[in-house]
Write a protein that holds these residues in place. Sequence first.
Motif, mmCIF file in Angstrom:
data_model
loop_
_atom_site.group_PDB
_atom_site.id
_atom_site.type_symbol
_atom_site.label_atom_id
_atom_site.label_comp_id
_atom_site.label_asym_id
_atom_site.label_seq_id
_atom_site.Cartn_x
_atom_site.Cartn_y
_atom_site.Cartn_z
ATOM 1 N N PHE A 35 0.826 -1.200 0.000
ATOM 2 C CA PHE A 35 0.000 0.000 0.000
ATOM 3 C C PHE A 35 0.857 1.245 0.000
ATOM 4 C CE2 PHE A 35 -3.673 2.492 0.564
ATOM 5 C CZ PHE A 35 -3.326 3.505 1.416
ATOM 6 N N ILE A 36 1.887 1.204 0.858
ATOM 7 C CA ILE A 36 2.763 2.380 0.920
ATOM 8 C C ILE A 36 3.364 2.649 -0.452
ATOM 9 C CG2 ILE A 36 4.827 3.342 1.954
ATOM 10 C CD1 ILE A 36 4.328 1.590 4.353
ATOM 11 N N PHE A 37 3.880 1.578 -1.069
ATOM 12 C CA PHE A 37 4.493 1.799 -2.375
ATOM 13 C C PHE A 37 3.456 2.225 -3.407
ATOM 14 C CE2 PHE A 37 8.803 1.246 -1.962
ATOM 15 C CZ PHE A 37 9.112 0.178 -1.139
ATOM 16 N N PHE A 38 2.242 1.688 -3.281
ATOM 17 C CA PHE A 38 1.211 2.043 -4.242
ATOM 18 C C PHE A 38 0.856 3.525 -4.156
ATOM 19 C CE2 PHE A 38 -1.800 1.281 -7.340
ATOM 20 C CZ PHE A 38 -3.057 1.732 -6.979
ATOM 21 N N VAL A 39 0.754 4.015 -2.923
ATOM 22 C CA VAL A 39 0.444 5.424 -2.757
ATOM 23 C C VAL A 39 1.536 6.278 -3.395
ATOM 24 C CG1 VAL A 39 0.298 7.287 -1.081
ATOM 25 C CG2 VAL A 39 -0.953 5.196 -0.699
ATOM 26 N N MET B 9 15.206 -1.475 6.994
ATOM 27 C CA MET B 9 14.234 -1.333 5.913
ATOM 28 C C MET B 9 13.832 0.122 5.734
ATOM 29 S SD MET B 9 12.748 -2.774 3.667
ATOM 30 C CE MET B 9 11.476 -2.532 2.511
ATOM 31 N N LYS B 10 13.628 0.770 6.843
ATOM 32 C CA LYS B 10 13.148 2.142 6.799
ATOM 33 C C LYS B 10 14.177 3.035 6.138
ATOM 34 C CE LYS B 10 10.731 5.247 9.870
ATOM 35 N NZ LYS B 10 10.287 5.394 11.235
ATOM 36 N N LYS B 11 15.420 2.836 6.524
ATOM 37 C CA LYS B 11 16.455 3.669 5.930
ATOM 38 C C LYS B 11 16.490 3.442 4.430
ATOM 39 C CE LYS B 11 19.679 3.499 9.795
ATOM 40 N NZ LYS B 11 20.933 2.900 10.204
ATOM 41 N N LEU B 12 16.364 2.176 4.063
ATOM 42 C CA LEU B 12 16.441 1.844 2.644
ATOM 43 C C LEU B 12 15.318 2.517 1.880
ATOM 44 C CD1 LEU B 12 17.991 0.034 0.637
ATOM 45 C CD2 LEU B 12 16.225 -1.668 0.988
ATOM 46 N N ILE C 137 8.334 -0.450 8.698
ATOM 47 C CA ILE C 137 7.287 -0.283 7.687
ATOM 48 C C ILE C 137 6.042 0.301 8.327
ATOM 49 C CG2 ILE C 137 5.697 -1.485 6.155
ATOM 50 C CD1 ILE C 137 7.837 -3.482 5.593
ATOM 51 N N LEU C 138 5.717 -0.227 9.507
ATOM 52 C CA LEU C 138 4.550 0.310 10.191
ATOM 53 C C LEU C 138 4.764 1.762 10.569
ATOM 54 C CD1 LEU C 138 3.650 -2.746 12.372
ATOM 55 C CD2 LEU C 138 2.293 -1.760 10.546
ATOM 56 N N GLU C 139 5.998 2.090 10.948
ATOM 57 C CA GLU C 139 6.257 3.482 11.319
ATOM 58 C C GLU C 139 6.134 4.387 10.100
ATOM 59 O OE1 GLU C 139 9.801 4.131 13.625
ATOM 60 O OE2 GLU C 139 9.422 2.265 14.719
ATOM 61 N N ILE C 140 6.539 3.878 8.935
ATOM 62 C CA ILE C 140 6.396 4.675 7.720
ATOM 63 C C ILE C 140 4.924 4.917 7.439
ATOM 64 C CG2 ILE C 140 6.700 4.717 5.224
ATOM 65 C CD1 ILE C 140 9.229 3.190 5.535
ATOM 66 N N LEU C 141 4.122 3.858 7.598
ATOM 67 C CA LEU C 141 2.694 4.003 7.358
ATOM 68 C C LEU C 141 2.103 5.046 8.297
ATOM 69 C CD1 LEU C 141 0.444 2.808 5.626
ATOM 70 C CD2 LEU C 141 -0.057 1.258 7.483
ATOM 71 N N ALA C 142 2.562 5.004 9.555
ATOM 72 C CA ALA C 142 2.057 5.965 10.520
ATOM 73 C C ALA C 142 2.495 7.377 10.174
ATOM 74 C CB ALA C 142 2.542 5.603 11.922
ATOM 75 N N GLY C 143 3.581 7.479 9.421
ATOM 76 C CA GLY C 143 4.108 8.804 9.123
ATOM 77 C C GLY C 143 3.506 9.459 7.899
ATOM 78 N N ILE C 144 2.646 8.754 7.167
ATOM 79 C CA ILE C 144 2.042 9.380 5.988
ATOM 80 C C ILE C 144 1.075 10.457 6.473
ATOM 81 C CG2 ILE C 144 0.629 9.022 3.950
ATOM 82 C CD1 ILE C 144 1.576 6.249 3.753
ATOM 83 N N PRO C 145 1.216 11.677 5.991
ATOM 84 C CA PRO C 145 0.345 12.747 6.480
ATOM 85 C C PRO C 145 -1.103 12.490 6.080
ATOM 86 C CG PRO C 145 2.041 13.627 5.006
ATOM 87 C CD PRO C 145 2.195 12.167 5.000
ATOM 88 N N THR C 146 -2.023 12.971 6.907
ATOM 89 C CA THR C 146 -3.429 12.686 6.644
ATOM 90 C C THR C 146 -3.910 13.315 5.335
ATOM 91 O OG1 THR C 146 -3.943 14.552 8.065
ATOM 92 C CG2 THR C 146 -4.115 12.368 9.021
ATOM 93 N N VAL C 147 -3.317 14.466 4.938
ATOM 94 C CA VAL C 147 -3.726 15.077 3.672
ATOM 95 C C VAL C 147 -3.483 14.127 2.516
ATOM 96 C CG1 VAL C 147 -3.709 17.299 2.524
ATOM 97 C CG2 VAL C 147 -2.349 16.957 4.523
ATOM 98 N N VAL C 148 -2.341 13.430 2.578
ATOM 99 C CA VAL C 148 -1.998 12.544 1.472
ATOM 100 C C VAL C 148 -2.975 11.382 1.397
ATOM 101 C CG1 VAL C 148 -0.202 11.053 0.553
ATOM 102 C CG2 VAL C 148 0.408 13.190 1.636
ATOM 103 N N LEU C 149 -3.349 10.860 2.574
ATOM 104 C CA LEU C 149 -4.344 9.785 2.573
ATOM 105 C C LEU C 149 -5.674 10.306 2.038
ATOM 106 C CD1 LEU C 149 -3.580 7.979 5.921
ATOM 107 C CD2 LEU C 149 -3.217 7.135 3.620
#
Lengths: 294, 370, 324
Positions: A35-39, B9-12, C137-149
């Motif tokens: 999903f992240i990559f898709f966005v 992973m995150k850094k990558l 990965i979960l932290e990245i997901l949490a970091g997506i700003p709400t505007v973008v979603l």
Amino acid sequence: MSTLSLASKLSPIRKLKDGSFRVFLTFSIVATLSFIFFVVYTLWNDSYFLLNSDLLTKFPSNDPDDVGFQSAIFGSIWVVGVAALISLPIGILTALYLEEFAGKRNRLTSAIETNIQNLAGVPAVVFGMIGLAFVARGPLSWGFTVGSAAVVLAMMILPVVIIVAREAIRAVPPSYRDGALALGATNWQAVYRLILPSSIPGIATGSILAVSRAMGESAPLLLLGALSFVTFNPTGLDSQFTIMPLAIFKYASDSRDEFHYIASAGSLILIVILFTLNLIAILLRDYANRKSRV
Amino acid sequence: MKGFLMISMKKLVTVVIGTAIATSLLAAPAIANEVKNTGPCERRGEVAVAKGIEYKCSLFGKNLKWKKVGAASTGATSTAGNSAAYANVSGKISIDGSSTVAPLTGVAAEAFQKVSKTQITVGISGTGGGFSRFCKGETDISNASRPIKSTEAAECVKNGVKYTEMIVANDALTVVINKSNTWAVCLTTAELKKIWNAGSTVTRWNQVRSTFPAAKMVLYGAGTDSGTFDYFTEAINGKAQVSRKDYNPTEDDNVTVNGVRRSAGATGYYGLSYYLENSDVNKAVQIDSGKGCVSPSAANVINGTYTPLGRPLFVYVKHASAKSNPAIIPFMTYYKENLAALAKKAQFVALSADQQKKLDSELDAIKKLA
Amino acid sequence: MEVGMYDLSQTVRTGSATAEGVSLAPSAHLRRRNLVQKIAINIMRAGTVVTVVITAGIIFSLIPPTIQLLGEIGTQIFGTSWAPLFIPPEFGLLPLITGTFVIVLIAMLVAIPFGLAAALFLSDYASYQTRRFVKPILEILAGIPTVVLGLFGLYFVNPKLVEKYWPIGESVGYSALGAGLMTGILTLPIVASVADDALSSVPRAMREAGYALGATRREVATKVVFNAGISGVVAAVILAFARAFGETTVALMVAGSYPKLSGNPGDPMQTMASFIGFAGIGDQPTDSTGYRTIFLVGALLFLITLVFNLIGNRIILRYREVYE
């Protein structure tokens, strides 16, 4: 210990359940990652032809050919920067007090701690509302300016700063404190000269995460007039302003398709800024971990 | 240690996404493509001249193409004029109000900021919201798509805010339908009232006129802070702010454009400039107020045949700001002098000769205040 | 570090050694140290007070207009039509409440299964290396700003998924379903991280007991670990619920501005938070009915999220104590 001989004794139904459960779990993780990559892909697809330095140097405009995000980026930097300047000192001092100086089984202390936990969960809009009632209008009447926005964001991230700072301080080994006190330092000296410096990397990591949350927030400043058409960078605390998330919101709502692509481009820029901040935070955390292991 | 060298992973992910975007952002702009008769181009906003004609690399949907701007000799913009006169003007101007008028004032603000050192913000709180801030003294100029109400004027008096009302453009409030709507070509004012009046239960088109198909109707329109709302309800329903409540309201007319575009049975209303800007995705309805079907257009507003939805658009200027803020009078002067060109750029209906004269005298009166 | 002569800590009154002998009065530098500490503590106390002031500010800004408005409109809030800014205004809160609930429910339908799956994966299935890989990965997901979603919901989910495939009713442009899906993705990391904390802290002994009895990995995970950590899981759900409740931007961009009273997620709806957002884009004269309505809804929102957060945090505190 071999489970092989036992595994063959499993009934086929159990094996099936095991397998499908594992598939479901893996699927969830893979789906989240995809999903992240898709966005990011969708955003990229909608705006790669727009990505050049113009987006960073131009200002908002009614003409999609002349649009850029400079005022929004600087507005975000100003507002979040001032908010950090306000909330970091207060947050760190509060965290120090609660961890080192306040009575631990105290009724008052636990009330304050509960209060902080609750503040961390208050929806962002509510902070916007207090800002509107007390800061932009009401007793302070600072209007829709960088100053008001910074105060609102500071209120919003203060609880987060306190919580992460407390964790960082807690992570300092008690032997440090005990050693200092044994050598005759006062509590404050131990904190100020030993514990605080040791916890700085952890605090810095947490602060950067709090700051990146502030940068991504749009709702509270929506109520503070940041949705306007602003074609200049802020010049002081009394400047009007706009911020990245709201600039994106504005273009996303425009009826012309061209602005949608610009909004996508802006989203990518915002994501890059936030990810960079996060990366710095991770590097700091790794540095802190390595240091404390020594 | 292996762990030491392993990249998380995150850094990558960060590094990969970040470098991709960052390098393209900071990339040196591509050299101007050879202009080939509105062919594709590389860099948005780039200007090039070929055979004496100026072209600008413009965004059309998802494509970057060269767009003809005009003969090269006209120079930068037709609003250049005496721009040098404003080069030393500085100050901050705060403008808020109608989202119908905002594009026009916004175009003026943008152009003025390019030739001066001012900082101008234009908000879109709606006509009502704009007046509320204006009469509190928070803004210098208020955009309005209807005249100020008596209650609002009283609030201004109470707070000691004196102002001048100026008409800057004309508008044809346009009723729009989806592109695939082939039946509602012309609606009478009575039919519009039937649709939009308070307590209306019309949910299908055949309830409006029995010869219409039974398509479901979805309504989009202006919100209660909007001057467009006040004007439309007064003109169609007879009394301002009397309206049915079950529609999709918004202070931002762009939302109406998008809404009407997406649903076959949708209908909405907003200012003419939004229609001209989006006539490729929305269709205008002709209005019959008793004398036949009239299309919304600049010409029909000026010759008065587009009734009752033809209306003037206003700008209110605070006297206190005109006196103390050195940027206000130069800005309004610039606005007035270049009004025709700005209106054309923002797709507004220009003023008639009489209206222009009135504007001149109002501006002179304000200048005398300073 | 300065060390006074013969002193052990500042609680012991110590003296200074001089040629005449030891006096029991505190030495100059000790006095200064104590003073510095006192000042420092008071400054820190002042900082702590700020948090109390903020909460007081919230309460004092929300309560008076709410009470005033309730006094005026009373039982109208139980009506079914929400049109507070129209003339004549209607104050029925039901459409806002149902709108909020529909979106939050859909969000939970997304966040809970996938979030718990992620948490179970991290606590019981992932190796150390995989965990290092997945947690960020979960932290990245949490970091997506709400505007973008919100943008994604507006440009992709609504037009290309909901409008095309949602069978009930006619979906146009805005839908509660799209908003719910996006809010679900927003809250998924909360469920995952809080549940992971809880499940990871279940003692190894319990897992080993399960394995010793012949359970498979799945059985241990779902029947032993999950049940042992159930309080943490419940806390995760409650906290995610509260977060979804307060989400403004996504609902603003994706769910539309029409407070429709409907059970069909394909319809546009307005939530409490998005109403405040819309009203904030416009402007309400201070102390008008419209202004007070924003505060009424804000107070309601604050109260509901407060209750949920209190419960959730209390549960977390309790399970932490059990294991420590």
